[in-house]
Motif scaffolding. Sequence first.
Motif, PDB file in Angstrom:
ATOM      1  N   GLY A   1       0.820  -1.198   0.000  1.00 24.86           N
ATOM      2  CA  GLY A   1       0.000   0.000   0.000  1.00 24.86           C
ATOM      3  C   GLY A   1       0.860   1.257   0.000  1.00 24.86           C
ATOM      4  O   GLY A   1       2.089   1.205   0.136  1.00 24.86           O
ATOM      5  N   VAL A   2       0.202   2.394  -0.152  1.00 26.52           N
ATOM      6  CA  VAL A   2       0.898   3.675  -0.218  1.00 26.52           C
ATOM      7  C   VAL A   2       0.951   4.296   1.176  1.00 26.52           C
ATOM      8  O   VAL A   2      -0.066   4.348   1.882  1.00 26.52           O
ATOM      9  CB  VAL A   2       0.188   4.639  -1.200  1.00 26.52           C
ATOM     10  N   GLN A   3       2.150   4.732   1.583  1.00 29.04           N
ATOM     11  CA  GLN A   3       2.359   5.447   2.843  1.00 29.04           C
ATOM     12  C   GLN A   3       1.789   4.674   4.033  1.00 29.04           C
ATOM     13  O   GLN A   3       1.038   5.194   4.848  1.00 29.04           O
ATOM     14  CB  GLN A   3       1.733   6.848   2.779  1.00 29.04           C
ATOM     15  N   GLY A   4       2.157   3.429   4.134  1.00 31.98           N
ATOM     16  CA  GLY A   4       1.771   2.628   5.282  1.00 31.98           C
ATOM     17  C   GLY A   4       0.385   2.028   5.222  1.00 31.98           C
ATOM     18  O   GLY A   4      -0.018   1.309   6.147  1.00 31.98           O
ATOM     19  N   ALA A   5      -0.363   2.307   4.172  1.00 27.84           N
ATOM     20  CA  ALA A   5      -1.701   1.739   4.044  1.00 27.84           C
ATOM     21  C   ALA A   5      -1.614   0.259   3.676  1.00 27.84           C
ATOM     22  O   ALA A   5      -0.605  -0.186   3.111  1.00 27.84           O
ATOM     23  CB  ALA A   5      -2.492   2.502   2.984  1.00 27.84           C
ATOM     24  N   PRO A   6      -2.644  -0.524   3.978  1.00 25.16           N
ATOM     25  CA  PRO A   6      -2.618  -1.944   3.596  1.00 25.16           C
ATOM     26  C   PRO A   6      -2.553  -2.112   2.087  1.00 25.16           C
ATOM     27  O   PRO A   6      -2.926  -1.220   1.316  1.00 25.16           O
ATOM     28  CB  PRO A   6      -3.949  -2.477   4.151  1.00 25.16           C
ATOM     29  N   SER A   7      -2.088  -3.259   1.678  1.00 23.83           N
ATOM     30  CA  SER A   7      -2.021  -3.574   0.258  1.00 23.83           C
ATOM     31  C   SER A   7      -3.416  -3.526  -0.358  1.00 23.83           C
ATOM     32  O   SER A   7      -4.390  -3.981   0.255  1.00 23.83           O
ATOM     33  CB  SER A   7      -1.426  -4.976   0.073  1.00 23.83           C
ATOM     34  N   PRO A   8      -3.571  -2.943  -1.554  1.00 23.59           N
ATOM     35  CA  PRO A   8      -4.895  -2.926  -2.204  1.00 23.59           C
ATOM     36  C   PRO A   8      -5.491  -4.321  -2.350  1.00 23.59           C
ATOM     37  O   PRO A   8      -6.695  -4.513  -2.184  1.00 23.59           O
ATOM     38  CB  PRO A   8      -4.610  -2.287  -3.564  1.00 23.59           C
ATOM     39  N   LEU A   9      -4.635  -5.303  -2.640  1.00 25.60           N
ATOM     40  CA  LEU A   9      -5.127  -6.671  -2.759  1.00 25.60           C
ATOM     41  C   LEU A   9      -5.592  -7.202  -1.406  1.00 25.60           C
ATOM     42  O   LEU A   9      -6.594  -7.929  -1.321  1.00 25.60           O
ATOM     43  CB  LEU A   9      -4.041  -7.581  -3.324  1.00 25.60           C
ATOM     44  N   ALA A  10      -4.885  -6.828  -0.336  1.00 19.95           N
ATOM     45  CA  ALA A  10      -5.290  -7.265   1.001  1.00 19.95           C
ATOM     46  C   ALA A  10      -6.665  -6.719   1.359  1.00 19.95           C
ATOM     47  O   ALA A  10      -7.515  -7.428   1.908  1.00 19.95           O
ATOM     48  CB  ALA A  10      -4.253  -6.823   2.035  1.00 19.95           C
ATOM     49  N   VAL A  11      -6.890  -5.454   1.027  1.00 15.61           N
ATOM     50  CA  VAL A  11      -8.197  -4.836   1.316  1.00 15.61           C
ATOM     51  C   VAL A  11      -9.286  -5.495   0.494  1.00 15.61           C
ATOM     52  O   VAL A  11     -10.364  -5.849   1.004  1.00 15.61           O
ATOM     53  CB  VAL A  11      -8.141  -3.320   1.038  1.00 15.61           C
ATOM     54  N   SER A  12      -9.028  -5.678  -0.801  1.00 21.88           N
ATOM     55  CA  SER A  12     -10.022  -6.283  -1.680  1.00 21.88           C
ATOM     56  C   SER A  12     -10.334  -7.714  -1.267  1.00 21.88           C
ATOM     57  O   SER A  12     -11.495  -8.131  -1.185  1.00 21.88           O
ATOM     58  CB  SER A  12      -9.514  -6.246  -3.126  1.00 21.88           C
ATOM     59  N   ALA A  13      -9.288  -8.497  -0.983  1.00 24.96           N
ATOM     60  CA  ALA A  13      -9.489  -9.894  -0.602  1.00 24.96           C
ATOM     61  C   ALA A  13     -10.195 -10.013   0.740  1.00 24.96           C
ATOM     62  O   ALA A  13     -11.119 -10.824   0.900  1.00 24.96           O
ATOM     63  CB  ALA A  13      -8.146 -10.619  -0.547  1.00 24.96           C
ATOM     64  N   SER A  14      -9.795  -9.215   1.724  1.00 30.29           N
ATOM     65  CA  SER A  14     -10.420  -9.311   3.052  1.00 30.29           C
ATOM     66  C   SER A  14     -11.875  -8.860   3.015  1.00 30.29           C
ATOM     67  O   SER A  14     -12.719  -9.428   3.726  1.00 30.29           O
ATOM     68  CB  SER A  14      -9.630  -8.479   4.070  1.00 30.29           C
TER      69      SER A  14
END
Length: 616
Positions: A385-398
């Motif tokens: 992710g950008v600037q410490g944010a979770p990975s976009p794939l992690a957010v989408s998958a979760s």
Amino acid sequence: MGGPPVDCFRNPAGAVRVLFDKACRAATSPADFTRSDWGVKELFESYLFGRNVHCKVPEINSVQLDSLPVNSLVRFRGMVQDMFDVEYYIGAYKEGGDWHTTKYMDVADVPTGQDTEPQMWDRRLLYCVPVPGENEWVKEAFSPTDGLGATAAIRPLVAVQGEKRPRDAEGAEDMDATMACADELIDNKRMREDASSSATSTSQEVAAAAVHTLDLNMPLNAVGGNKLVPCLVKVYDGLDADIKLNDIVEFFGVLTFDPELSAVGFPQANGANIDAEFESAFIEDHVSVLLPASKVPRLQCITLRKISQQTLISTLPTLHPGVPVPLPAIEQIRQSLLDCLRNVIGGDSLAAEYMLLHLLSQVHTRVDSMALGKLSLNLTGCNPGVQGAPSPLAVSASNTIAKLLPRSHLMPLSLHSLNLASIAPRKDYAANRLMTGMLQLAEGTHLTLDETALEAGTLNATGIQNLASLKHLLEWQKVEYDFQFYKMEMPADLPVLILSQAKSRMLPADAVVPLMSTATPACSTPDELDFAKWRLYLTMARDMEHTLQPSILKTVEDDLVAARQEDRTLGPETFHRWLTMARLMAVSYMEPTLLPERWRMVRDLEFRCAERLRCC
């Protein structure tokens, strides 16, 4: 002739009193009504489940706590986070020649004197918390159908059968007793008279200080910012015999509220004063029980049921009546779920197949220290992710997993979170509590670990121990609870998905699949009816029995021998993974036994995955 009608819903204690009085009339000694529950459990189970009104009973965390009438019938669905010692109390006593009971009450005024014949009974205290990681669709499935309006919709009058008696004699007395009990329970308990002001002040200061230092001890509570409350459940008559730590249980019972407990005071019998020094020591030993009732409501359990996959199977069609049992169209439903998973992970069909098997995995047997049935999955090639944010794939998958499975949680493995606090539970002997951690979860809770959030830095002792706990979970599906002088392994069943940029070197997964995305992970979701079908499909598939027939065993054995001759690097862990995947592949088609076709599908998946790993 039936006995007097009692209101199980608005006045459950009145119903208990009627049954107790009946047991007293038939008893020849106090031991006769001590050894049974007087038919209380049978009456309430018949009322709740026989008439199918259990779903209408107000749930403590589904409504405002202060809107629930004291001494009314309520329910609480949660996870058993801690199990306290047995509590002894005076359960029955005599006054004026009549027997009275304090069962299903927090505190009662018991008169003194030799003629009271007090009977000492015991009950078990369970500290229960809202189910950690529970997803919204499950809360909706178990929420009251009418909310508090169910009170008006239910006809709670139940006849308590008794022997024939003259209407103007014992029958009238029972009715008067029921009404008197109702009036007594509706009114708030009177406060006991003040005793020595110095001793009372001291005890309240000690209790208030103790409560101030304790939190509500809820796993994952800091994540999501929910305002759900835990519950102190008091269980009677051995109903907790088959309940263990981390079980999900739905309790039905009486909501009690004692002003003394709410005021963080120590209950004193008959207003008698207790020595301040002794009282302070007692409070320190039992501070867990003295959390204010306004924050930790008390439920006197009459009956309960453990929540299992079978419970979900029976509940989901009620939530979505238009959802059919998926057996007639199993392949279409399976394929539509694969399409959804493929869309989430960027169009990778191979990874979607592994994801489906991973979502179906669970520990079904333990042989020595090995957990059979687990299939942790490491998807590599994930962008951080950008600037410490979770990975976009992690957010989408979760987010997608949260719509499919009952319980799930996304855990970013940042340096800060790993170093912050222990994720394994530990025993605090000073407070006599089991202090929770993020790994104290109910069986079947899915964990998504976002390793892309881990930045360069130094792990402290806590961070190192947390990584060791995660590794131990992945290898053995066990969580080590820290009891200060020793560690105890607690069996777990937590499917783990690891998302990383390269193959994780810290967390060993059963299967590693490099992603080959063809599209950006999508955040859009199918409609609710699609998710409802997939939930029912996954729940039924996970619940079905599966066996290996002797005919297929010979084929499997021959293939394993041939594979070993071709590649001497293949070890037992590889063969174990193949057998686990074969079982899950058959289950994904709702097939009770493994067919040669499914075995070939697994071998093909593993061959394609091995080709990718060699290219990476």
